[in-house]
Motif scaffolding. Structure first.
Motif, PDB file in Angstrom:
ATOM      1  N   THR A 250      31.526  43.359  43.162  1.00 47.63           N
ATOM      2  CA  THR A 250      31.951  43.650  41.693  1.00 47.63           C
ATOM      3  C   THR A 250      32.244  42.356  41.178  1.00 47.63           C
ATOM      4  O   THR A 250      33.050  41.436  41.789  1.00 47.63           O
ATOM      5  CB  THR A 250      33.042  44.599  41.757  1.00 47.63           C
ATOM      6  N   LEU A 251      31.462  41.926  39.874  1.00 49.96           N
ATOM      7  CA  LEU A 251      31.922  40.836  39.287  1.00 49.96           C
ATOM      8  C   LEU A 251      32.436  41.098  38.261  1.00 49.96           C
ATOM      9  O   LEU A 251      31.981  41.945  37.489  1.00 49.96           O
ATOM     10  CB  LEU A 251      30.535  40.252  39.187  1.00 49.96           C
ATOM     11  N   THR A 252      33.580  40.431  37.630  1.00 55.31           N
ATOM     12  CA  THR A 252      34.409  40.605  36.625  1.00 55.31           C
ATOM     13  C   THR A 252      34.841  39.305  35.926  1.00 55.31           C
ATOM     14  O   THR A 252      35.276  38.516  36.792  1.00 55.31           O
ATOM     15  CB  THR A 252      35.313  41.809  36.820  1.00 55.31           C
ATOM     16  N   THR A 253      34.950  39.249  34.543  1.00 57.12           N
ATOM     17  CA  THR A 253      35.493  38.015  34.304  1.00 57.12           C
ATOM     18  C   THR A 253      36.777  38.427  33.307  1.00 57.12           C
ATOM     19  O   THR A 253      37.221  37.491  32.493  1.00 57.12           O
ATOM     20  CB  THR A 253      34.492  37.257  33.148  1.00 57.12           C
ATOM     21  N   ALA A 254      37.112  39.465  33.554  1.00 61.01           N
ATOM     22  CA  ALA A 254      38.318  40.091  32.648  1.00 61.01           C
ATOM     23  C   ALA A 254      39.727  39.503  32.901  1.00 61.01           C
ATOM     24  O   ALA A 254      40.350  38.948  31.871  1.00 61.01           O
ATOM     25  CB  ALA A 254      38.724  41.477  33.095  1.00 61.01           C
TER      26      ALA A 254
END
Length: 385
Positions: A250-254
């Motif tokens: 899972t890639l997230t920039t949040a």
């Protein structure tokens, strides 16, 4: 007919590939192995470790005697076998394969959970924790500068338990050869953690073990901080479609930012303290394949005001540490592979066949090893390094 599953390693003194045939486990309680009739009642054995928690075990046991029409491990008049799983019993758990098992944990039973289902016989769930759980006494916030992790470990061990400073009151012995290879850390921050969990986290950053032992000559109790004698120093290469049966990244920039600012107050000079760190600074580099992600958070800044700092140097170091931790949370993953007793939290694996963005080195944050009807499987959580 069983087939071998090759697991490739970067460093391996045991050959380039290994075959996995008959899964095995061994449970030693109160200094003796389980009797054969009790072993036959064990339906599943599992072990779990994490960089943030005390490792634990779980045994699922058949608790129904169909012939006698009663419970096996909770009758009115108990035999020695039926007392085996009493809370407080000391336990060793070994897992692996025929003629090749690893000591996973030395702990004690803490929980009994009988299950009385609507259909089928009763089962007994036996849970326990590593004996280190007894050292969870008080949480502390502290910082060290220009020290290695082995030096920090010895300092914490030598300090008596106190309200205002980390201390265990139990000597810590280190592997001097391994300790000599450790890098000196500019700044290490302990943020409201139990002393033993903080040491466990520092140990697993190096692939070390932390366990309680007794000196054979003096009988003195001590904590060992260093490479484990029973876990091989291996680095696995897992490939989706071959040795990796399931993988979900899972890639997230949040929660990602470009810059972290740490602000504090100098009580002596009566002046504000401010430290900053930015992606691209030394120590907070980003992988080339994640450069686009760095652009996505350009201009996003986070200000931290609740972290105690003594001067600008400490504020800069803390800002860099916080930004580095955020970057490590950018890509997280879970996976499943054949049972690998040497795959533990704190180790690293190479992942392939996922594409350029998700191929690479991952740091293992949690593992669960289970032996049951479906064989031996290891599931893990990891983050992209």
């Amino acid at each position: 007919m069983a087939t071998s599953i090759p697991i490739y390693r970067e460093q391996n003194d045991y050959g380039e590939r290994e075959s996995f045939y008959v899964p095995q486990f061994k449970v030693v309680i109160a200094g003796r192995g389980l009797p054969d009739d009790v072993v036959r009642d064990v339906m599943q054995v599992s072990y779990k470790d994490s960089i943030e928690e005390i490792d634990s075990f779980e045994l699922t046991i058949n608790n129904w005697d169909a012939h006698a029409g009663g419970f096996k491990y909770e009758p009115a008049t108990r035999t020695e076998n039926e007392k085996l799983f009493d809370p407080g019993q000391k336990i060793e758990l070994w897992m692996g394969y025929l003629h090749n098992m690893r000591l996973m944990l030395i702990g004690e039973i803490t929980t009994l959970e009988p299950n009385f289902p609507e259909g089928g016989g009763s089962t007994l769930l036996v849970r326990g924790l590593n004996v280190l759980h007894s050292f969870r006494r008080k949480q502390h916030t502290w910082a060290w500068e220009m020290m290695t992790d082995s030096e920090i470990a010895k300092e914490i061990g030598n300090q008596p338990p106190a309200d205002d400073k980390p201390g265990l009151g139990v000597p810590v012995r280190v592997n001097e050869q391994a300790a000599a290879q450790e890098a000196i850390e500019d700044f290490v921050f302990m943020n409201n953690q139990f002393d033993i969990l903080f040491l466990l986290d520092r140990a697993r950053r190096h692939g070390y073990s932390l366990y309680l032992a007794l000196d054979g000559e003096t009988g003195e109790q001590f904590l060992y901080f260093g490479p484990a004698y029973n876990v091989r120093d291996v680095s696995y290469l897992l490939e989706w479609g071959k040795t990796l049966s399931q993988f979900k990244p899972t890639l997230t920039t949040a929660n990602q930012v470009e810059e972290v600012t740490v602000k504090g107050w100098d009580r002596k000079t009566k002046k504000p303290i401010e430290g900053k760190a930015k992606i691209g600074d030394a120590g907070v580099d980003i992988n080339a394949d994640q450069a686009a992600v760095a652009l996505a958070v350009k201009g996003r800044n986070e200000v931290i005001t609740d972290v105690p700092v003594r001067d600008k140097q400490e504020a800069d170091a803390k800002a860099k540490e916080l930004l580095r931790k955020q970057r490590e949370e950018m890509i997280k993953a879970s996976g499943t592979t054949v049972g690998l007793p040497d795959l533990r939290s704190g180790r690293r694996v190479q992942i392939k066949n996922l594409g350029a963005r998700f191929d690479g080195e991952y740091f293992i944050t949690e593992t669960t090893h289970a032996i049951g009807d479906s064989g031996y499987r290891t599931t893990f959580n990891a983050r992209r390094e």
